[in-house]
Design an enzyme around this catalytic site. Structure first.
Site, PDB file in Angstrom:
ATOM      1  N   ASP A 120       0.797  -1.231   0.000  1.00 33.68           N
ATOM      2  CA  ASP A 120       0.000   0.000   0.000  1.00 33.68           C
ATOM      3  C   ASP A 120       0.830   1.281   0.000  1.00 33.68           C
ATOM      4  OD1 ASP A 120      -2.643  -1.016  -0.105  1.00 33.68           O
ATOM      5  OD2 ASP A 120      -2.463  -1.666   1.971  1.00 33.68           O
ATOM      6  N   ASP A 181      -6.790  -3.996  -6.016  1.00 35.33           N
ATOM      7  CA  ASP A 181      -6.400  -2.697  -5.439  1.00 35.33           C
ATOM      8  C   ASP A 181      -4.947  -2.331  -5.768  1.00 35.33           C
ATOM      9  OD1 ASP A 181      -8.126  -4.456  -4.053  1.00 35.33           O
ATOM     10  OD2 ASP A 181      -8.184  -3.207  -2.283  1.00 35.33           O
TER      11      ASP A 181
END
Ligand code: GLY
Length: 404
Positions: A120, A181
């Site tokens: 992330d 994602d």
């Protein structure tokens, strides 16, 4: 006589139509005013939020649930969104107060540049330091970003051709999990490649985008959430969901990440395959029979209780921002249809249905996002990433309006 009556009723209908159109035109605020008002409200809420936590050294806003603020430390995947939001607001209204807060909250996550345990880093560092570098040219921000890109790239396995998303293996069920994602990290790596001249970042991003097209998408261009790869063969061995309704369903935010991710991949490479992928994802979403008229999607397009299912403002905001960018890469007719959807979304978001009054909603901007419904976490709450992509979309639409 009959002809006269017919003529009269036709006249009545015409008058009624004229009045209805005139009233609608009077009622609808021009979109530039909607945007300016929305940005002004966003600034007020965010300044209050920033002020409230200014002395809480390591805290970052995360959500607001049951009347209580929820915060995180820098390790949470969303840590970069609030600083990123402050940078956008500073770009819109360059006042020193916003600059100081943007710098303050950005500094709180610097240590994550060494984090090699998450995919992330694109969200965490590029939304915060990336926007900070874009707006200030601060070379210390550039250095942080390049260290972070190096950390993120350690998660790329050349024999699989993908960046690993989670270290978590779901009790041994997954060997090498990659989630849709993860497409969102490529913007950071494409930037790092251009900025450093190290083509490795570009090449691994292209490999990741290509293999994701191959394995994550179904024939209708909806996508799986998680694909896990066998570490020996490099082939997928599991395709399923984690945050969506079912393994075969279209989890709204996953579709939104894919749309945004391939739009950015096209911007960075000009590879027409990525443009086609983004267009097809947009087509899947915008023509979906269960997409609501205001284009703020249900949290999963296959949720069983539609039309009573919860909406996910975060997915809507990501789709909105992506469509505005994508409208710059397609023919005029398609561009017009993307912008019409985006404008409808922005008007809906700016209405009381989604925007809380100043001082409410824990100083978040939008209400009604869904983080992880099957995990019963962050259900129908404000979320930093809904606010970040909403304000990004407002800024993008504002730029578009000033360019015409
Ligand atoms: N993992 C990011 C998301 O929940 O969309």
């Amino acid at each position: 006589m009959l002809t006269l009556i017919r003529k009269k009723s036709l006249l009545n209908v015409l008058v009624a139509c004229f009045l209805a159109t005139a009233c609608t035109q009077v009622k609808e605020k021009p979109v530039n005013e909607v945007i300016d008002d929305a940005l002004a409200l966003a600034e007020q809420q965010s300044l209050r939020m920033a002020e409230k936590y200014a002395t809480e050294d390591r805290l970052l806003p995360r959500s607001f649930a049951g009347g209580e603020m929820v915060t995180s430390d820098s390790k949470w995947w969303c840590s970069g969104f609030f600083p990123g939001l402050l940078w956008y607001l500073y770009e819109n209204d360059p006042k020193p107060e916003l600059l100081n807060y943007a710098r303050l909250y950005t500094a709180r996550i610097e240590q994550e540049k060494y984090n090699t345990h998450t995919h992330d880093l694109g969200f965490m560092l590029y939304c915060s330091f990336g926007n900070g570098f874009r707006l200030t040219g601060d070379t210390a921000y550039r250095a942080t970003l390049l260290t972070g890109a190096g950390s993120l790239s350690t998660r790329y396995n050349p024999s699989i051709g993908l960046i690993r998303s989670w270290d978590y293996t779901n009790g041994g069920k997954w060997q090498y999990p990659v989630i849709i994602d993860n497409m969102m990290n490529l913007e950071f790596l494409f930037w790092a490649s251009r900025e450093s001249g190290d083509t490795r970042y570009h090449d691994l991003s292209v490999s990741h985008a290509d293999k994701t097209i191959q394995e994550h998408f179904r024939p209708d261009y909806s996508s799986f959430h998680v694909v896990s790869y066998d570490t020996i063969t490099g082939q997928p061995h599991v395709k399923q969901t984690h945050q969506g309704f079912s393994n075969e369903s279209a989890w709204a935010r996953g579709q939104a990440w894919g749309l945004y991710g391939y739009t950015v991949a096209y911007r960075a490479t000009k590879d027409p395959r990525y443009l086609e992928q983004a267009r097809q994802i947009a087509r899947f979403l915008l023509s979906h029979p269960r997409m609501p008229e205001d284009y703020i999607p249900y949290w999963d397009l296959d949720a069983p209780n539609i039309p009573d299912a919860l909406r996910d403002a975060s997915a809507g905001a990501i789709i909105c921002s992506a469509l505005i960018e994508l409208s710059g890469y397609v023919d005029d007719a398609l561009a017009g249809s993307y912008r019409a959807v985006a404008e409808k979304q922005l008007r809906t978001f700016a209405s009381p249905a989604y925007t809380a009054p100043v001082g409410e909603n824990g100083h978040f901007i939008l209400m009604h996002s869904v983080g992880h419904l099957p995990g019963n976490s962050e259900v129908d709450v404000p979320l930093t990433y809904a606010d970040y992509y909403y304000v990004e979309a407002l800024m993008r639409y504002k730029k578009y309006l000033s360019s015409i």
